[in-house]
Design a protein around this motif. Structure first.
Motif, PDB file in Angstrom:
ATOM      1  N   SER A  11       7.392   8.377   5.631  1.00  0.00           N
ATOM      2  CA  SER A  11       6.120   8.041   5.007  1.00  0.00           C
ATOM      3  C   SER A  11       5.923   6.533   5.046  1.00  0.00           C
ATOM      4  O   SER A  11       6.890   5.764   4.959  1.00  0.00           O
ATOM      5  N   PHE A  12       4.664   6.107   5.165  1.00  0.00           N
ATOM      6  CA  PHE A  12       4.352   4.686   5.353  1.00  0.00           C
ATOM      7  C   PHE A  12       4.927   3.816   4.232  1.00  0.00           C
ATOM      8  O   PHE A  12       5.462   2.737   4.469  1.00  0.00           O
ATOM      9  N   GLY A  13       4.845   4.289   3.004  1.00  0.00           N
ATOM     10  CA  GLY A  13       5.294   3.507   1.864  1.00  0.00           C
ATOM     11  C   GLY A  13       6.795   3.323   1.782  1.00  0.00           C
ATOM     12  O   GLY A  13       7.288   2.589   0.921  1.00  0.00           O
ATOM     13  N   TYR A  14       7.545   3.965   2.661  1.00  0.00           N
ATOM     14  CA  TYR A  14       8.988   3.765   2.720  1.00  0.00           C
ATOM     15  C   TYR A  14       9.373   2.567   3.599  1.00  0.00           C
ATOM     16  O   TYR A  14      10.558   2.308   3.797  1.00  0.00           O
ATOM     17  N   MET A  15       8.391   1.866   4.127  1.00  0.00           N
ATOM     18  CA  MET A  15       8.675   0.829   5.121  1.00  0.00           C
ATOM     19  C   MET A  15       9.610  -0.252   4.582  1.00  0.00           C
ATOM     20  O   MET A  15      10.692  -0.487   5.137  1.00  0.00           O
TER      21      MET A  15
ATOM     22  N   VAL B  78      24.314   1.985  10.420  1.00  0.00           N
ATOM     23  CA  VAL B  78      23.484   3.190  10.320  1.00  0.00           C
ATOM     24  C   VAL B  78      22.171   2.940  11.058  1.00  0.00           C
ATOM     25  O   VAL B  78      21.605   1.842  10.985  1.00  0.00           O
ATOM     26  N   LYS B  79      21.677   3.951  11.766  1.00  0.00           N
ATOM     27  CA  LYS B  79      20.391   3.848  12.445  1.00  0.00           C
ATOM     28  C   LYS B  79      19.300   4.386  11.526  1.00  0.00           C
ATOM     29  O   LYS B  79      19.483   5.413  10.856  1.00  0.00           O
ATOM     30  N   PHE B  80      18.165   3.682  11.523  1.00  0.00           N
ATOM     31  CA  PHE B  80      17.039   4.103  10.689  1.00  0.00           C
ATOM     32  C   PHE B  80      15.792   4.250  11.559  1.00  0.00           C
ATOM     33  O   PHE B  80      15.585   3.469  12.496  1.00  0.00           O
ATOM     34  N   GLU B  81      14.976   5.239  11.225  1.00  0.00           N
ATOM     35  CA  GLU B  81      13.708   5.470  11.918  1.00  0.00           C
ATOM     36  C   GLU B  81      12.622   5.635  10.859  1.00  0.00           C
ATOM     37  O   GLU B  81      12.733   6.495   9.980  1.00  0.00           O
ATOM     38  N   HIS B  82      11.581   4.788  10.935  1.00  0.00           N
ATOM     39  CA  HIS B  82      10.528   4.842   9.929  1.00  0.00           C
ATOM     40  C   HIS B  82       9.227   5.344  10.551  1.00  0.00           C
ATOM     41  O   HIS B  82       8.741   4.791  11.540  1.00  0.00           O
TER      42      HIS B  82
ATOM     43  N   MET C  32       0.846  -1.195   0.000  1.00  0.00           N
ATOM     44  CA  MET C  32       0.000   0.000   0.000  1.00  0.00           C
ATOM     45  C   MET C  32       0.878   1.240   0.000  1.00  0.00           C
ATOM     46  O   MET C  32       1.794   1.370   0.796  1.00  0.00           O
ATOM     47  N   ASN C  33       0.633   2.176  -0.905  1.00  0.00           N
ATOM     48  CA  ASN C  33       1.405   3.402  -0.961  1.00  0.00           C
ATOM     49  C   ASN C  33       1.061   4.328   0.188  1.00  0.00           C
ATOM     50  O   ASN C  33      -0.016   4.269   0.745  1.00  0.00           O
ATOM     51  N   ARG C  34       1.984   5.177   0.497  1.00  0.00           N
ATOM     52  CA  ARG C  34       1.779   6.151   1.557  1.00  0.00           C
ATOM     53  C   ARG C  34       2.351   7.464   1.093  1.00  0.00           C
ATOM     54  O   ARG C  34       3.494   7.553   0.676  1.00  0.00           O
ATOM     55  N   ARG C  35       1.546   8.503   1.098  1.00  0.00           N
ATOM     56  CA  ARG C  35       1.934   9.824   0.646  1.00  0.00           C
ATOM     57  C   ARG C  35       2.623   9.793  -0.715  1.00  0.00           C
ATOM     58  O   ARG C  35       3.731  10.254  -0.919  1.00  0.00           O
ATOM     59  N   THR C  36       1.958   9.191  -1.683  1.00  0.00           N
ATOM     60  CA  THR C  36       2.511   9.112  -3.030  1.00  0.00           C
ATOM     61  C   THR C  36       2.436  10.469  -3.708  1.00  0.00           C
ATOM     62  O   THR C  36       1.387  11.076  -3.748  1.00  0.00           O
ATOM     63  N   LEU C  37       3.531  10.939  -4.220  1.00  0.00           N
ATOM     64  CA  LEU C  37       3.587  12.259  -4.843  1.00  0.00           C
ATOM     65  C   LEU C  37       3.692  12.116  -6.347  1.00  0.00           C
ATOM     66  O   LEU C  37       4.437  11.269  -6.837  1.00  0.00           O
ATOM     67  N   LEU C  38       2.957  12.920  -7.079  1.00  0.00           N
ATOM     68  CA  LEU C  38       2.970  12.798  -8.524  1.00  0.00           C
ATOM     69  C   LEU C  38       4.213  13.433  -9.149  1.00  0.00           C
ATOM     70  O   LEU C  38       4.601  13.096 -10.254  1.00  0.00           O
TER      71      LEU C  38
END
Length: 357
Positions: free
Chosen positions: A93-97, A110-114, A1-7
């Motif tokens: 953004s959710f879709g970057y999960m 490297v530390k990551f925060e989603h 599922m996409n999250r905050r998809t930008l055109l």
């Protein structure tokens, strides 16, 4: 599922803070779904980035890339940021999960925060805000102020976060106005001003005199102002330029303290993976100033609701509540557990719209 998809297409380069920094400065990176000037979601995440710079001065360097779609471009952008030497990367953004998890596996140091996700790893933490608490306050105001008894809701994607918000707003609008009806338009975008404006106009033409949004631009505010006699609420950011009407209040996402804390944990070596889900009480969710367009008694009761949520005296999802299909969900006085809320995939009784697949 996409999250905050930008055109729009992905930005060509990462933007680096112009501040001077020490040779041993920690580098904090941010991946943004929209432009930093969107007036909503990305704007507030960028305010959090600026708060990091203000807190640590030359001990930290911040970099960011805006307009990154939720596609293969996301993994490339995150990878480039890690290769460039970022010590911690916030993917907002959710879709970057899944892209975040994929890159994290290749860069264990490297530390990551989603943001808004649910998948973690040793070097991947998750964080989100209980936006639904703010939706309850909005619903309370909306139910009191609608004259047509028709409330419109511009939804982005049918994920639990958005469904929770619709339910919370509806429950609290219905509580003060049993005749209220909700119409939901799914925009399938997080930031597309033209689509958002069209959705707002469609709802208004259908009789809605209150429009709520779970999308990121100020376009619905502009459409409501153009129509006249329509009430709106700022989303993610205050959007106060549209006050006192149509914007009568807002949900404000306050990421600054969280970003300052997590970057500080990298700096002092105490960072660990985990999950954070905070709301009104810790200040991650703010309620923007309620304008004078709202009657004094409604403002007072809305603020009382906010305070009761913040104190823990009241839970946004408190029974008796049924699901849309009429089946029992919460008994009288029973409150929803976080597991159910995190995976919410149903409407409450009274909402006649469908949840898309």
């Amino acid at each position: 599922m996409n999250r905050r998809t930008l055109l729009a297409t992905v930005a060509a380069a990462t933007i680096v803070s112009t501040a001077a920094w020490a040779d041993d400065a920690v580098t904090a990176g941010f991946i943004f779904i929209g432009p930093v000037g969107d007036g909503g979601w990305t704007y507030e995440h960028n305010q959090g980035r600026l708060a990091v710079e203000e807190a640590y001065g030359d001990k930290v360097k911040t970099v960011y890339q805006e307009n990154v779609p939720e596609s293969a471009d996301a993994e490339r952008a995150i990878t480039q940021m890690a290769l460039a030497g970022a010590d911690i990367i916030f993917t907002t953004s959710f879709g970057y999960m899944d892209p975040t998890l994929a890159v994290a596996a290749k860069f264990p140091n490297v530390k990551f925060e989603h943001a808004t996700g649910y998948k973690q790893a040793d070097n991947v933490a998750t964080y989100s805000a209980r936006f639904y608490e703010g939706r309850a306050v909005q619903g309370h105001i909306a139910g009191n102020m609608t004259k047509t008894n028709k409330i419109g809701y511009i939804a982005s994607f049918p994920i639990p976060e958005v469904i929770r918000g619709i339910n919370a707003a509806y429950i609290h609008a219905k509580e003060v106005n049993p005749d209220v009806e909700f119409s939901v338009v799914w925009a399938y975008t997080w930031f597309d001003p033209a689509k958002e404006a069209d959705a707002a106009r469609a709802l208004i033409e259908n009789g809605a005199d209150v429009v709520l949004q779970h999308t990121d631009s100020t376009a619905p505010q502009a459409a409501a102002k153009e129509a006249g006699n329509v009430i709106t609420f700022g989303q993610a950011s205050d959007m106060a330029d549209y006050g006192p009407m149509p914007r009568v209040s807002s949900i404000i996402d306050n990421w600054g303290p969280y970003y300052v804390d997590r970057v500080g944990a990298v700096m002092d070596g105490t960072w660990t993976s985990g999950n954070t889900w905070d709301g009104i009480a810790p200040g991650m969710v703010g309620i923007g100033e309620i304008s004078d367009a709202v009657p004094a008694e409604v403002k007072a009761s809305a603020l009382a609701l906010k305070d009761s949520i913040a104190s823990g005296e009241y839970h946004t999802f408190t029974g008796p509540l049924k699901k849309q299909d009429g089946s029992d969900w919460l008994a009288d006085g029973e409150t929803a557990d976080d597991g159910t809320l995190a995976g919410m995939n149903f409407y409450v009784e009274g909402i006649t719209a469908d949840i898309p697949n």
